[in-house]
Scaffold this motif. Structure first.
Motif, PDB file in Angstrom:
ATOM      1  N   THR A 166      -2.773  15.958  12.204  1.00 34.98           N
ATOM      2  CA  THR A 166      -4.114  16.203  12.728  1.00 34.98           C
ATOM      3  C   THR A 166      -4.066  17.404  13.675  1.00 34.98           C
ATOM      4  O   THR A 166      -3.272  17.434  14.607  1.00 34.98           O
ATOM      5  CB  THR A 166      -4.652  14.971  13.474  1.00 34.98           C
ATOM      6  OG1 THR A 166      -4.711  13.869  12.567  1.00 34.98           O
ATOM      7  CG2 THR A 166      -6.046  15.237  14.028  1.00 34.98           C
TER       8      THR A 166
ATOM      9  N   ASN B 127      -6.182  20.127  16.152  1.00 35.28           N
ATOM     10  CA  ASN B 127      -7.381  20.389  16.951  1.00 35.28           C
ATOM     11  C   ASN B 127      -7.351  21.825  17.436  1.00 35.28           C
ATOM     12  O   ASN B 127      -6.471  22.211  18.211  1.00 35.28           O
ATOM     13  CB  ASN B 127      -7.455  19.434  18.140  1.00 35.28           C
ATOM     14  CG  ASN B 127      -7.790  18.015  17.724  1.00 35.28           C
ATOM     15  OD1 ASN B 127      -8.949  17.635  17.663  1.00 35.28           O
ATOM     16  ND2 ASN B 127      -6.765  17.234  17.424  1.00 35.28           N
ATOM     17  N   CYS B 128      -8.293  22.632  16.962  1.00 34.06           N
ATOM     18  CA  CYS B 128      -8.377  24.047  17.306  1.00 34.06           C
ATOM     19  C   CYS B 128      -9.793  24.387  17.760  1.00 34.06           C
ATOM     20  O   CYS B 128     -10.729  24.348  16.945  1.00 34.06           O
ATOM     21  CB  CYS B 128      -8.010  24.928  16.115  1.00 34.06           C
ATOM     22  SG  CYS B 128      -6.279  24.887  15.628  1.00 34.06           S
TER      23      CYS B 128
ATOM     24  N   ARG C 217     -12.607  22.087  16.720  1.00 31.02           N
ATOM     25  CA  ARG C 217     -12.581  21.648  15.324  1.00 31.02           C
ATOM     26  C   ARG C 217     -11.355  20.762  15.093  1.00 31.02           C
ATOM     27  O   ARG C 217     -10.246  21.133  15.457  1.00 31.02           O
ATOM     28  CB  ARG C 217     -12.518  22.847  14.383  1.00 31.02           C
ATOM     29  CG  ARG C 217     -12.405  22.461  12.906  1.00 31.02           C
ATOM     30  CD  ARG C 217     -12.042  23.655  12.052  1.00 31.02           C
ATOM     31  NE  ARG C 217     -11.824  23.260  10.657  1.00 31.02           N
ATOM     32  CZ  ARG C 217     -11.107  23.942   9.775  1.00 31.02           C
ATOM     33  NH1 ARG C 217     -10.512  25.082  10.156  1.00 31.02           N
ATOM     34  NH2 ARG C 217     -10.959  23.521   8.547  1.00 31.02           N
ATOM     35  N   GLU C 218     -11.564  19.583  14.483  1.00 32.74           N
ATOM     36  CA  GLU C 218     -10.459  18.698  14.105  1.00 32.74           C
ATOM     37  C   GLU C 218     -10.357  18.646  12.591  1.00 32.74           C
ATOM     38  O   GLU C 218     -11.362  18.475  11.890  1.00 32.74           O
ATOM     39  CB  GLU C 218     -10.679  17.292  14.654  1.00 32.74           C
ATOM     40  CG  GLU C 218      -9.552  16.325  14.310  1.00 32.74           C
ATOM     41  CD  GLU C 218      -9.715  14.965  14.956  1.00 32.74           C
ATOM     42  OE1 GLU C 218      -9.558  14.891  16.197  1.00 32.74           O
ATOM     43  OE2 GLU C 218     -10.015  13.985  14.227  1.00 32.74           O
ATOM     44  N   TYR C 219      -9.135  18.841  12.083  1.00 36.63           N
ATOM     45  CA  TYR C 219      -8.898  18.776  10.650  1.00 36.63           C
ATOM     46  C   TYR C 219      -7.449  18.391  10.415  1.00 36.63           C
ATOM     47  O   TYR C 219      -6.656  18.281  11.362  1.00 36.63           O
ATOM     48  CB  TYR C 219      -9.240  20.106   9.967  1.00 36.63           C
ATOM     49  CG  TYR C 219      -8.445  21.306  10.449  1.00 36.63           C
ATOM     50  CD1 TYR C 219      -7.377  21.810   9.694  1.00 36.63           C
ATOM     51  CD2 TYR C 219      -8.770  21.971  11.635  1.00 36.63           C
ATOM     52  CE1 TYR C 219      -6.661  22.917  10.114  1.00 36.63           C
ATOM     53  CE2 TYR C 219      -8.049  23.078  12.056  1.00 36.63           C
ATOM     54  CZ  TYR C 219      -7.005  23.551  11.303  1.00 36.63           C
ATOM     55  OH  TYR C 219      -6.289  24.640  11.716  1.00 36.63           O
ATOM     56  N   THR C 220      -7.077  18.130   9.166  1.00 33.06           N
ATOM     57  CA  THR C 220      -5.707  17.742   8.849  1.00 33.06           C
ATOM     58  C   THR C 220      -5.066  18.782   7.935  1.00 33.06           C
ATOM     59  O   THR C 220      -5.745  19.423   7.128  1.00 33.06           O
ATOM     60  CB  THR C 220      -5.646  16.362   8.179  1.00 33.06           C
ATOM     61  OG1 THR C 220      -6.417  16.380   6.975  1.00 33.06           O
ATOM     62  CG2 THR C 220      -6.173  15.279   9.113  1.00 33.06           C
TER      63      THR C 220
ATOM     64  N   THR D  77      -4.308  22.597  20.178  1.00 25.76           N
ATOM     65  CA  THR D  77      -3.812  21.568  21.082  1.00 25.76           C
ATOM     66  C   THR D  77      -2.560  20.943  20.477  1.00 25.76           C
ATOM     67  O   THR D  77      -2.568  20.504  19.317  1.00 25.76           O
ATOM     68  CB  THR D  77      -4.873  20.486  21.323  1.00 25.76           C
ATOM     69  OG1 THR D  77      -6.038  21.095  21.894  1.00 25.76           O
ATOM     70  CG2 THR D  77      -4.359  19.410  22.273  1.00 25.76           C
TER      71      THR D  77
ATOM     72  N   TYR E 163       0.020  17.921  20.828  1.00 24.77           N
ATOM     73  CA  TYR E 163       0.148  16.597  21.412  1.00 24.77           C
ATOM     74  C   TYR E 163       1.618  16.183  21.500  1.00 24.77           C
ATOM     75  O   TYR E 163       2.475  16.740  20.801  1.00 24.77           O
ATOM     76  CB  TYR E 163      -0.622  15.579  20.568  1.00 24.77           C
ATOM     77  CG  TYR E 163      -2.118  15.777  20.621  1.00 24.77           C
ATOM     78  CD1 TYR E 163      -2.870  15.221  21.657  1.00 24.77           C
ATOM     79  CD2 TYR E 163      -2.785  16.530  19.656  1.00 24.77           C
ATOM     80  CE1 TYR E 163      -4.249  15.405  21.717  1.00 24.77           C
ATOM     81  CE2 TYR E 163      -4.159  16.728  19.715  1.00 24.77           C
ATOM     82  CZ  TYR E 163      -4.880  16.166  20.747  1.00 24.77           C
ATOM     83  OH  TYR E 163      -6.234  16.355  20.813  1.00 24.77           O
TER      84      TYR E 163
END
Length: 226
Positions: free
Chosen positions: A138, A140-141, A144-147, A163, A165
């Motif tokens: 996953t 996060n940019c 926008r969240e995408y896989t 980001t 994690y």
């Protein structure tokens, strides 16, 4: 690593910082001579290893594996007097250079392309035993969240961020032909001694051959206050 090489890389990073309109704190501009007069009022810089850092991970191949950075601010998880829970860095990754695959057990961070070329960040989730997981990651940019598939490279053009994690493996490469990259890092408190898990064990600070006087002291070279 020769001191002349370290001096040259610091000057190169200063030039990129100036080109991209970023201002750095006064202590980042002090010479070794300036440091001789700095008393205990500057112990936050010493204790939290703020300032210049040039690493080749002990491999002796800086132009291939390594980068230059400045720690601008940081807390300290080992000293109660420092209560900041956040950190900020500037980094330079040159074209043809990379930073090795690693994750952090505790730190969450945003990596920001502050200017220059495009940075490519390879991402994996980690298994419980520290191997690469084959699961989708996953990402996060910038809201926008995408896989993406495990092992994908996420490209950040100037102004973009990602980001990272805890337990998320990542490395840094520069897209060929795009030029050196000035990166920003905004994160939770940084603890390089205890919070970095490199996929392949490596060192940290370079062995220095003193072939000329230091232009700037590195963050592990400050003397104690008089």
């Amino acid at each position: 690593m020769k001191r002349s090489k370290i001096n040259a890389e610091i000057k190169h990073m200063e030039k990129l910082i100036q080109e991209h309109g970023f201002e750095i704190p006064p202590f980042c501009k002090w010479s070794a001579e300036d440091w001789k007069d700095k008393g205990a009022e500057y112990d936050e810089i010493r204790d939290n290893m703020l300032g210049w850092d040039i690493t080749d991970y002990g491999l002796g191949k800086f132009d291939e594996v390594g980068f230059s950075l400045i720690t601008i601010r940081n807390g300290n998880l080992k000293m109660d007097k420092y209560t900041k829970t956040y950190a900020e860095k500037l980094l330079v990754v040159k074209e043809g250079q990379m930073a090795p695959m690693h994750f952090h057990w505790n730190k969450m961070e945003d990596i920001i392309n502050r200017g220059g070329g495009n940075v490519l960040i390879t991402v994996y989730n980690s298994t419980e035993d520290g191997e690469f997981a084959d699961t989708d990651v996953t990402v996060n940019c910038d809201g926008r969240e995408y896989t993406v598939l495990a092992g994908s490279q996420v490209k950040l053009t100037p102004g973009e961020s990602i980001t990272i994690y805890p337990y998320m493996y990542h490395d840094f490469h520069v897209e060929e032909g795009s030029g050196d990259v000035l990166l920003g890092e905004v994160s939770m408190c940084n603890d390089d001694e205890n919070d970095n898990r490199f996929y392949e064990p490596i060192g940290r600070f370079p062995e220095i051959e003193e072939d000329e006087a230091p232009y700037r002291l590195l963050c592990n070279e400050y003397s104690s206050a008089k």
